[in-house]
Design a protein around this motif. Structure first.
Motif, mmCIF file in Angstrom:
data_model
loop_
_atom_site.group_PDB
_atom_site.id
_atom_site.type_symbol
_atom_site.label_atom_id
_atom_site.label_comp_id
_atom_site.label_asym_id
_atom_site.label_seq_id
_atom_site.Cartn_x
_atom_site.Cartn_y
_atom_site.Cartn_z
ATOM 1 N N LEU A 1 0.848 -1.187 0.000
ATOM 2 C CA LEU A 1 0.000 0.000 0.000
ATOM 3 C C LEU A 1 0.882 1.234 0.000
ATOM 4 C CD1 LEU A 1 -2.807 1.316 0.207
ATOM 5 C CD2 LEU A 1 -2.573 1.160 2.702
ATOM 6 N N ALA A 2 0.635 2.112 -0.964
ATOM 7 C CA ALA A 2 1.436 3.326 -1.092
ATOM 8 C C ALA A 2 0.669 4.523 -0.556
ATOM 9 C CB ALA A 2 1.791 3.550 -2.554
ATOM 10 N N SER A 3 1.344 5.313 0.243
ATOM 11 C CA SER A 3 0.761 6.547 0.765
ATOM 12 C C SER A 3 1.282 7.699 -0.063
ATOM 13 C CB SER A 3 1.134 6.725 2.239
ATOM 14 O OG SER A 3 0.612 5.676 3.008
ATOM 15 N N HIS B 1 1.004 2.884 -15.398
ATOM 16 C CA HIS B 1 -0.418 2.596 -15.617
ATOM 17 C C HIS B 1 -0.671 1.107 -15.832
ATOM 18 C CE1 HIS B 1 -1.568 6.805 -15.586
ATOM 19 N NE2 HIS B 1 -0.463 7.043 -16.276
ATOM 20 N N GLY B 2 0.345 0.290 -15.537
ATOM 21 C CA GLY B 2 0.176 -1.153 -15.583
ATOM 22 C C GLY B 2 0.262 -1.765 -16.963
ATOM 23 N N GLY B 3 0.671 -0.977 -17.957
ATOM 24 C CA GLY B 3 0.668 -1.492 -19.314
ATOM 25 C C GLY B 3 1.766 -2.494 -19.613
ATOM 26 N N SER C 1 1.044 -6.988 -10.334
ATOM 27 C CA SER C 1 -0.077 -6.193 -10.845
ATOM 28 C C SER C 1 -0.260 -4.991 -9.939
ATOM 29 C CB SER C 1 -1.349 -7.030 -10.916
ATOM 30 O OG SER C 1 -1.726 -7.494 -9.638
ATOM 31 N N ARG C 2 -0.988 -4.001 -10.430
ATOM 32 C CA ARG C 2 -1.225 -2.802 -9.629
ATOM 33 C C ARG C 2 -2.663 -2.349 -9.798
ATOM 34 N NH1 ARG C 2 2.794 1.690 -11.312
ATOM 35 N NH2 ARG C 2 1.484 2.993 -9.953
ATOM 36 N N ASN C 3 -3.135 -1.639 -8.794
ATOM 37 C CA ASN C 3 -4.466 -1.042 -8.817
ATOM 38 C C ASN C 3 -4.311 0.421 -8.441
ATOM 39 O OD1 ASN C 3 -7.068 -0.082 -8.150
ATOM 40 N ND2 ASN C 3 -7.768 -2.145 -7.691
ATOM 41 N N ASN C 4 -4.330 1.290 -9.433
ATOM 42 C CA ASN C 4 -4.082 2.710 -9.167
ATOM 43 C C ASN C 4 -5.223 3.366 -8.397
ATOM 44 O OD1 ASN C 4 -1.634 2.450 -10.395
ATOM 45 N ND2 ASN C 4 -2.136 3.695 -12.195
ATOM 46 N N ALA C 5 -6.408 2.820 -8.469
ATOM 47 C CA ALA C 5 -7.534 3.373 -7.714
ATOM 48 C C ALA C 5 -7.376 3.115 -6.218
ATOM 49 C CB ALA C 5 -8.839 2.776 -8.210
#
Length: 124
Positions: A23-25, A54-56, A71-75
């Motif tokens: 988790l990034a703050s 952007h995970g591309g 994987s990442r979830n920018n939201a």
């Protein structure tokens, strides 16, 4: 500035799967490429995988391809590392990292922000 907190480590059995989370703050998560590194006992820190802002695109160390999935979830400001078919040699502290470029992170170039790590221990 970005702060990173890893979670999901623990003691697992050979052959198990495990998902690590970070988790990034920060208010600008999508301006950072993200990655995972690991440090096994008595060894130096090594690159595992990275993902672009952007995970591309994703990059993996050659011997990590196939069993490690980033994987990442920018939201949600999170990046995960799924590890399949764990082996005792996967025992390590796993670190989340943030940087300007996923490619540069793979080749070890440029500044990197680090989390404190989460320990994964794989029993045989």
């Amino acid at each position: 500035q970005i702060q990173l907190v890893e979670s999901g480590g623990g003691l697992v059995q050979t052959g198990d799967s495990l998902t690590l989370s970070c988790l990034a703050s920060t208010f600008s998560f999508d301006t950072y490429a993200m990655g995972w590194f690991r440090k096994a006992p008595g060894m130096g820190r090594e690159f595992v995988a990275s993902v672009t802002k952007h995970g591309g695109n994703t990059y993996y160390a050659d011997d990590m391809k196939g069993r490690f999935i980033i994987s990442r979830n920018n939201a949600e400001n999170t990046v995960t590392l799924e590890i399949l078919s764990l082996k005792p040699e996967d025992t390590a502290v796993y670190y989340c990292a943030a940087g300007a470029s996923a490619w540069n992170m793979m080749i070890g170039y440029g500044d990197t922000f680090w989390g404190k790590g989460t320990l994964v221990t794989v029993s045989s």
